[in-house]
Design an enzyme around this catalytic site. Structure first.
Site, PDB file in Angstrom:
ATOM      1  CG  HIS A   1      -0.310  -0.268   2.517  1.00  0.00           C
ATOM      2  ND1 HIS A   1       0.203   0.732   3.322  1.00  0.00           N
ATOM      3  CD2 HIS A   1      -0.101  -1.420   3.178  1.00  0.00           C
ATOM      4  CE1 HIS A   1       0.694   0.203   4.423  1.00  0.00           C
ATOM      5  NE2 HIS A   1       0.535  -1.109   4.362  1.00  0.00           N
TER       6      HIS A   1
ATOM      7  CG  ASP B   1      -2.314   3.947   3.273  1.00  0.00           C
ATOM      8  OD1 ASP B   1      -1.810   2.891   2.831  1.00  0.00           O
ATOM      9  OD2 ASP B   1      -3.344   3.940   3.986  1.00  0.00           O
TER      10      ASP B   1
ATOM     11  CG  ASP C   1       3.097  -1.088   7.390  1.00  0.00           C
ATOM     12  OD1 ASP C   1       2.588  -1.551   6.357  1.00  0.00           O
ATOM     13  OD2 ASP C   1       2.428  -0.721   8.372  1.00  0.00           O
TER      14      ASP C   1
ATOM     15  CD  GLU D   1      -3.150  -2.008   5.144  1.00  0.00           C
ATOM     16  OE1 GLU D   1      -3.380  -3.087   5.714  1.00  0.00           O
ATOM     17  OE2 GLU D   1      -2.470  -1.103   5.682  1.00  0.00           O
ATOM     18  CD  GLU D   2      -0.843   1.261   7.670  1.00  0.00           C
ATOM     19  OE1 GLU D   2      -1.602   0.781   8.527  1.00  0.00           O
ATOM     20  OE2 GLU D   2       0.300   0.833   7.459  1.00  0.00           O
TER      21      GLU D   2
ATOM     22  CG  HIS E   1       1.593   0.423  12.535  1.00  0.00           C
ATOM     23  ND1 HIS E   1       0.248   0.201  12.769  1.00  0.00           N
ATOM     24  CD2 HIS E   1       1.770   0.225  11.203  1.00  0.00           C
ATOM     25  CE1 HIS E   1      -0.350  -0.124  11.629  1.00  0.00           C
ATOM     26  NE2 HIS E   1       0.565  -0.109  10.666  1.00  0.00           N
TER      27      HIS E   1
END
Length: 435
Positions: A96, A98, A128, A162-163, A407
């Site tokens: 992804h 984002d 990520d 996605e996030e 994250h």
């Protein structure tokens, strides 16, 4: 002509780092936390297109490139290198464009620019998932440059939003609804958004919940005339959680799939309307999520939790309270404390098919490149994978970032892991040519 491995070779380090530097330089603008931070994924997509458009069919190259946008500035990218056998395909999906937010004040380095520290590639999105976007872009570029005679079509889908899925109809679920996955059923579908260079054979489902408690606001000097909504929230949540763990204990299959923790239910946010410190609040909201291993059903969880809430409301006077004047009913006034629960959109997890060709090929490639295979499962969640598997797709999950930095502040990945990931992808494509 040499083998597929010989033709596609290894990841070109300078080219990869150059592209990743451009992507991380856009990370500030693709942070996803509406309404404050709404990403503009086209800022990432434009760099991908800069690399791949010279090899598009419009420019005489072999790549079919399609940008699908449901909201201005937030496009998804679908890129295909056509094979010679109809309906034979291998797809790499889920990377992804984002990222989660980053606060520069809490980082040891700038999260929004790539920095290289030996093997470490540092910045928001390296693990990520912008590191994977760059990796797959480099793979597509090499395929387009060398034009290997493949039987299988190679399809890559880069996704938006996605996030945070609080804004619907933007990313992968809408692509699925509109049929963009229909041609991917003829071979394994690899979801490239996990970590640690090993097959992720199981994921958890995610179900957000919000409990509103209603009591009676009153002066804190006269608590006997109040129903404390904060205390009600604390005292109601505990029996709900205990009932959840009784009804959804560790399933025996979790050990076989190497889940390290069972299903969980926990609070993550708490809000109340405000007011003076000498006011007992009459309302509060406590919210959190359920993470559910794939051996339980989301609908059962919702039904059970609603039942716990109904039971508490029917007998709120029996809740364990806090002190001689702490209570949840005021009989003289005909008032009872109450809790109400609402649920978000469920996101079920999956247990991958370990007997499928997709898993066997991934296993072989991992063993060849990494030197060992150590599959794992986790209760992190991925979008759409449940629906795809339910419809018969051979879904497998893998990624080459680092779980410890997902994250997190000071996010980084290792170039050596991404380089190995390239080799794994090449091995997968090569093996499938023989199937």
């Amino acid at each position: 002509m040499g083998s597929i491995e010989d033709i596609l070779g290894e990841l070109e380090k300078d080219s990869y780092i150059s592209l990743l530097s451009k992507l991380i330089g856009e990370a500030k603008f693709v942070q996803n936390n509406p309404p404050d931070l709404v990403p503009v994924e086209d800022k990432i997509g434009s760099h991908v297109l800069d690399v791949l458009l010279p090899y598009s069919t419009d420019n005489g190259g072999p790549l079919n490139i399609k940008q699908v946008s449901y909201v201005h500035g937030r496009g998804n990218l679908i890129i295909e290198y056509p094979g010679s056998v109809p309906k034979k395909v291998v797809s790499f999906v889920g990377s992804h464009m984002d990222v989660v937010p980053a606060d520069p004040d809490t980082w040891e380095f700038d999260p929004f620019s790539l920095s290289v520290d030996g093997d470490k590639l540092r910045g928001r999105g390296t693990t990520d998932c912008l590191g994977h976007v760059a990796l797959l872009t480099e793979l597509l570029k090499k395929i387009a440059q060398t034009k290997p005679p493949l039987k299988s079509s190679v399809v890559v889908i880069f996704i938006a939003s996605e996030e945070n899925n609080s804004i619907q109809g933007i990313g992968v679920e809408q692509l699925w609804a509109d049929g963009y996955f229909d041609n991917l059923k003829g071979g394994p579908l690899y979801w490239i958004d996990t970590a640690d260079s090993q097959p992720c054979i199981g994921t958890g489902g995610s179900l957000t919940w919000s409990i509103k408690t209603t009591g009676k606001l009153f002066h804190s000097g006269m608590p006997d005339k109040a129903i404390n909504a904060l205390e009600l929230a604390m005292d109601a949540l505990k029996p709900i959680q205990l009932s959840f763990y009784k009804d959804f204990p560790a399933d025996p299959k979790e050990a076989a799939y190497k889940f390290t923790i069972p299903s969980t239910m926990k609070p993550t946010q708490w809000n109340y309307p405000g007011g003076g410190i000498n006011q007992i609040p009459g309302e509060s909201t406590i919210a959190g999520d359920v993470r559910l291993t794939p051996f339980y059903e989301m609908d059962d969880v919702k039904t059970k939790i609603q039942g716990y809430v109904d039971e508490i409301n029917a007998h709120v006077e029996n809740l364990e309270s806090r002190g001689p004047v702490s209570k949840y009913t005021l009989p003289d006034e005909g008032l009872r404390g109450r809790i109400d629960i609402s649920f978000g959109v469920p996101l079920p997890g999956i247990a991958c098919d370990l007997n499928s060709i997709g898993y066997k090929v991934l296993y072989n490639a991992t063993e060849k490149v990494i030197g060992y295979v150590k599959p794992y499962s986790l209760t992190g969640s991925l979008p759409l994978v449940y629906d795809l598997q339910k419809e018969g797709y051979d879904v497998q999950n893998v990624g080459y970032g680092l779980t410890d930095t997902y994250h997190a502040d000071n996010e980084y990945c290792l170039y050596s892991d991404m380089s190995n990931g390239y080799k794994v992808f090449v091995s997968i494509i090569s093996q499938l040519e023989e199937v």
